[in-house]
Write a protein that holds these residues in place. Structure first.
Motif, PDB file in Angstrom:
ATOM      1  N   MET A 215      42.986  36.761  34.788  1.00 39.19           N
ATOM      2  CA  MET A 215      43.514  37.593  33.707  1.00 39.19           C
ATOM      3  C   MET A 215      45.018  37.786  33.838  1.00 39.19           C
ATOM      4  N   VAL A 216      45.519  37.874  35.064  1.00 41.02           N
ATOM      5  CA  VAL A 216      46.965  38.028  35.266  1.00 41.02           C
ATOM      6  C   VAL A 216      47.688  36.808  34.695  1.00 41.02           C
ATOM      7  N   THR A 217      47.146  35.621  34.960  1.00 42.84           N
ATOM      8  CA  THR A 217      47.767  34.389  34.454  1.00 42.84           C
ATOM      9  C   THR A 217      47.710  34.351  32.932  1.00 42.84           C
ATOM     10  N   PHE A 218      46.544  34.696  32.392  1.00 46.76           N
ATOM     11  CA  PHE A 218      46.362  34.656  30.935  1.00 46.76           C
ATOM     12  C   PHE A 218      47.261  35.692  30.252  1.00 46.76           C
ATOM     13  N   ALA A 219      47.314  36.890  30.857  1.00 45.77           N
ATOM     14  CA  ALA A 219      48.130  37.968  30.264  1.00 45.77           C
ATOM     15  C   ALA A 219      49.604  37.562  30.248  1.00 45.77           C
ATOM     16  N   GLU A 220      50.040  36.903  31.312  1.00 43.36           N
ATOM     17  CA  GLU A 220      51.441  36.442  31.342  1.00 43.36           C
ATOM     18  C   GLU A 220      51.703  35.482  30.200  1.00 43.36           C
ATOM     19  N   ALA A 221      50.746  34.566  29.983  1.00 42.07           N
ATOM     20  CA  ALA A 221      50.904  33.568  28.913  1.00 42.07           C
ATOM     21  C   ALA A 221      50.941  34.227  27.538  1.00 42.07           C
ATOM     22  N   CYS A 222      50.275  35.367  27.412  1.00 41.53           N
ATOM     23  CA  CYS A 222      50.213  36.055  26.106  1.00 41.53           C
ATOM     24  C   CYS A 222      51.258  37.160  25.985  1.00 41.53           C
ATOM     25  N   SER A 223      52.090  37.350  27.005  1.00 37.16           N
ATOM     26  CA  SER A 223      53.046  38.482  27.034  1.00 37.16           C
ATOM     27  C   SER A 223      52.337  39.818  26.889  1.00 37.16           C
ATOM     28  N   THR A 224      51.207  39.950  27.578  1.00 37.66           N
ATOM     29  CA  THR A 224      50.457  41.212  27.582  1.00 37.66           C
ATOM     30  C   THR A 224      50.655  41.900  28.931  1.00 37.66           C
ATOM     31  N   THR A 225      50.881  43.209  28.886  1.00 36.72           N
ATOM     32  CA  THR A 225      51.131  43.967  30.112  1.00 36.72           C
ATOM     33  C   THR A 225      49.812  44.445  30.722  1.00 36.72           C
ATOM     34  N   ILE A 226      49.635  44.185  32.020  1.00 38.06           N
ATOM     35  CA  ILE A 226      48.517  44.819  32.728  1.00 38.06           C
ATOM     36  C   ILE A 226      49.113  45.964  33.545  1.00 38.06           C
ATOM     37  N   PRO A 227      48.706  47.213  33.260  1.00 31.98           N
ATOM     38  CA  PRO A 227      49.317  48.340  33.974  1.00 31.98           C
ATOM     39  C   PRO A 227      49.148  48.224  35.491  1.00 31.98           C
ATOM     40  N   GLN A 228      50.152  48.705  36.217  1.00 29.21           N
ATOM     41  CA  GLN A 228      50.134  48.622  37.684  1.00 29.21           C
ATOM     42  C   GLN A 228      48.902  49.310  38.257  1.00 29.21           C
ATOM     43  N   GLU A 229      48.463  50.401  37.624  1.00 31.19           N
ATOM     44  CA  GLU A 229      47.296  51.136  38.131  1.00 31.19           C
ATOM     45  C   GLU A 229      46.065  50.219  38.166  1.00 31.19           C
ATOM     46  N   ILE A 230      45.902  49.391  37.131  1.00 30.11           N
ATOM     47  CA  ILE A 230      44.752  48.474  37.101  1.00 30.11           C
ATOM     48  C   ILE A 230      44.898  47.445  38.221  1.00 30.11           C
ATOM     49  N   LEU A 231      46.092  46.893  38.370  1.00 34.15           N
ATOM     50  CA  LEU A 231      46.313  45.870  39.409  1.00 34.15           C
ATOM     51  C   LEU A 231      46.058  46.462  40.800  1.00 34.15           C
ATOM     52  N   ASP A 232      46.522  47.687  41.010  1.00 32.18           N
ATOM     53  CA  ASP A 232      46.345  48.324  42.326  1.00 32.18           C
ATOM     54  C   ASP A 232      44.870  48.562  42.626  1.00 32.18           C
ATOM     55  N   ARG A 233      44.126  49.008  41.624  1.00 30.20           N
ATOM     56  CA  ARG A 233      42.699  49.289  41.878  1.00 30.20           C
ATOM     57  C   ARG A 233      41.892  48.005  42.010  1.00 30.20           C
ATOM     58  N   MET A 234      42.378  46.930  41.390  1.00 33.34           N
ATOM     59  CA  MET A 234      41.673  45.646  41.494  1.00 33.34           C
ATOM     60  C   MET A 234      41.934  44.978  42.855  1.00 33.34           C
ATOM     61  N   GLU A 235      43.103  45.246  43.419  1.00 37.51           N
ATOM     62  CA  GLU A 235      43.546  44.560  44.641  1.00 37.51           C
ATOM     63  C   GLU A 235      42.461  44.464  45.734  1.00 37.51           C
ATOM     64  N   PRO A 236      41.803  45.579  46.111  1.00 33.07           N
ATOM     65  CA  PRO A 236      40.828  45.483  47.209  1.00 33.07           C
ATOM     66  C   PRO A 236      39.562  44.697  46.859  1.00 33.07           C
ATOM     67  N   VAL A 249      34.567  46.694  33.838  1.00 31.78           N
ATOM     68  CA  VAL A 249      33.730  47.436  32.878  1.00 31.78           C
ATOM     69  C   VAL A 249      34.217  48.879  32.790  1.00 31.78           C
ATOM     70  N   GLU A 250      34.485  49.467  33.950  1.00 37.56           N
ATOM     71  CA  GLU A 250      34.960  50.865  33.970  1.00 37.56           C
ATOM     72  C   GLU A 250      36.272  51.000  33.174  1.00 37.56           C
ATOM     73  N   PHE A 251      37.197  50.064  33.382  1.00 41.35           N
ATOM     74  CA  PHE A 251      38.471  50.134  32.654  1.00 41.35           C
ATOM     75  C   PHE A 251      38.259  49.969  31.143  1.00 41.35           C
ATOM     76  N   ALA A 252      37.381  49.040  30.787  1.00 39.66           N
ATOM     77  CA  ALA A 252      37.145  48.797  29.349  1.00 39.66           C
ATOM     78  C   ALA A 252      36.508  50.038  28.705  1.00 39.66           C
ATOM     79  N   ILE A 253      35.569  50.664  29.413  1.00 38.67           N
ATOM     80  CA  ILE A 253      34.933  51.883  28.880  1.00 38.67           C
ATOM     81  C   ILE A 253      35.992  52.973  28.686  1.00 38.67           C
ATOM     82  N   ARG A 254      36.816  53.141  29.708  1.00 38.46           N
ATOM     83  CA  ARG A 254      37.856  54.179  29.637  1.00 38.46           C
ATOM     84  C   ARG A 254      38.799  53.911  28.456  1.00 38.46           C
TER      85      ARG A 254
END
Ligand code: FAD
Length: 288
Positions: A215-236, A249-254
């Protein structure tokens, strides 16, 4: 049913996009996914469309299966870059014969295989040209794409909005946004669109993150921002696919719950043909 009638009669609801399987072997899986999700009473189901001959066939094949096996309202995505009016005419006639009443009119991206391809030399330069072409058939209701963070080729978000308005004014009944992960982009876009006089429904396009690296690669290609909070929680959980999916799923629901709290009545999902993920989201997301 045509979009313009669906949105006249339904005051809220979801829609989802599927992509065509690579071959006939994917037929059962695709149909099971769509039948499963039809329990959520979608406004319509859309089928994405790849530029080039072979993938056009797959879109048509998928629409044919969906028409034969379901009574859902269908929409085909359609890109026009590099196409002739004659080829568009025969495709539109084919959609009509399949009972497809809705078209997501897109410019599409120039083919990567032709490095010096110039879309401005073709018979269709922008999505607006396709909207004008499709409109004249009367058989279709039309949707167009919109970009809360601006289309990556646009010189500015102001210009992008001006062009978006042009294609809507040419005859679109709804707009569907590019994926975004920070709702503030959507709210600002909705506000700017309203000020510019755009009054058609603008459906937020929600993409659940099931594979964060992709998704990070795809978002870059689309000029879409992924918030740092999502990236940090995904990291582990980057190497734990099921944990990552659950977090997506949790992020999409929120995201959806926040949209609904802010008055959004229609949501479009990029389902990626994933029934389980969509079910996990839709069984929690509720209007009111
Ligand atoms: P346009 O609206 O034509 O805009 C393209 C660019 O030209 C923009 O930068 C715009 O600002 C600019 N522009 C527009 N009009 C003018 C003008 N008059 N003068 C100067 N500049 C102008 N792609 C696929 O291949 N298959 C799919 O199934 C598919 N589905 C999609 C579904 C959604 C909901 C979205 C948001 C996108 C989808 N795409 C798909 C991607 C889309 O094809 C690309 O984003 C493409 O680069 C732009 O298409 P468009 O229809 O938005 O183009």
């Amino acid at each position: 049913m045509k979009l313009r009638d669906i949105f006249k009669t339904r005051s809220q609801g979801i829609s989802f996009e599927v992509f065509p399987p690579k071959s006939e072997d994917g037929k059962d899986a695709l149909l099971n996914t769509v039948k499963d999700l039809s329990g959520f009473d979608p406004l319509y189901v859309s089928v994405s469309y790849g530029a080039g001959g072979t993938t056009q066939e797959r879109t048509l094949m998928t629409l044919r299966w969906l028409r034969q096996e379901t009574s859902l309202s269908l929409m085909s995505h359609l890109t026009c870059v590099g196409s002739s009016r004659a080829s568009m005419d025969s495709l539109l006639r084919e959609f009509q014969s399949l009972g497809v009443e809705n078209i997501l009119a897109l410019r599409g991206d120039p083919p990567k295989s032709i490095p010096d391809f110039d879309p401005l030399k073709g018979e269709f330069k922008y999505a607006r040209d396709l909207v004008e072409f499709v409109r004249d058939y009367k058989a279709f209701s039309i949707a167009v794409a919109a970009y809360p963070e601006g289309h990556r080729e646009s010189p500015s978000i102001e210009k992008d909005l001006e062009y978006t308005k042009q294609k809507i004014d040419a005859g679109a009944d709804i707009a569907i946004t590019q994926m975004f992960f920070d709702n503030r982009y959507y709210y600002e876009f909705r506000e700017r669109a309203s000020r510019a006089g755009i009054s058609v429904p603008i459906l937020p396009g929600i993409m659940p993150i099931v594979d964060c690296r992709k998704m990070v690669t795809f978002a870059e290609a689309c000029s879409t921002t992924i918030p740092q909070e999502i990236l940090d929680r995904m990291e582990p959980v980057l190497d734990l696919p099921e944990e990552m999916r659950k977090l997506g799923v949790e992020f999409a629901i929120r995201q959806c719950q926040d949209l609904i709290r802010n008055g959004v009545r229609y949501i479009h999902f990029y389902s990626m043909n994933r029934a389980e993920t969509m079910r996990d989201i839709l069984s929690v997301v509720r209007y009111n």
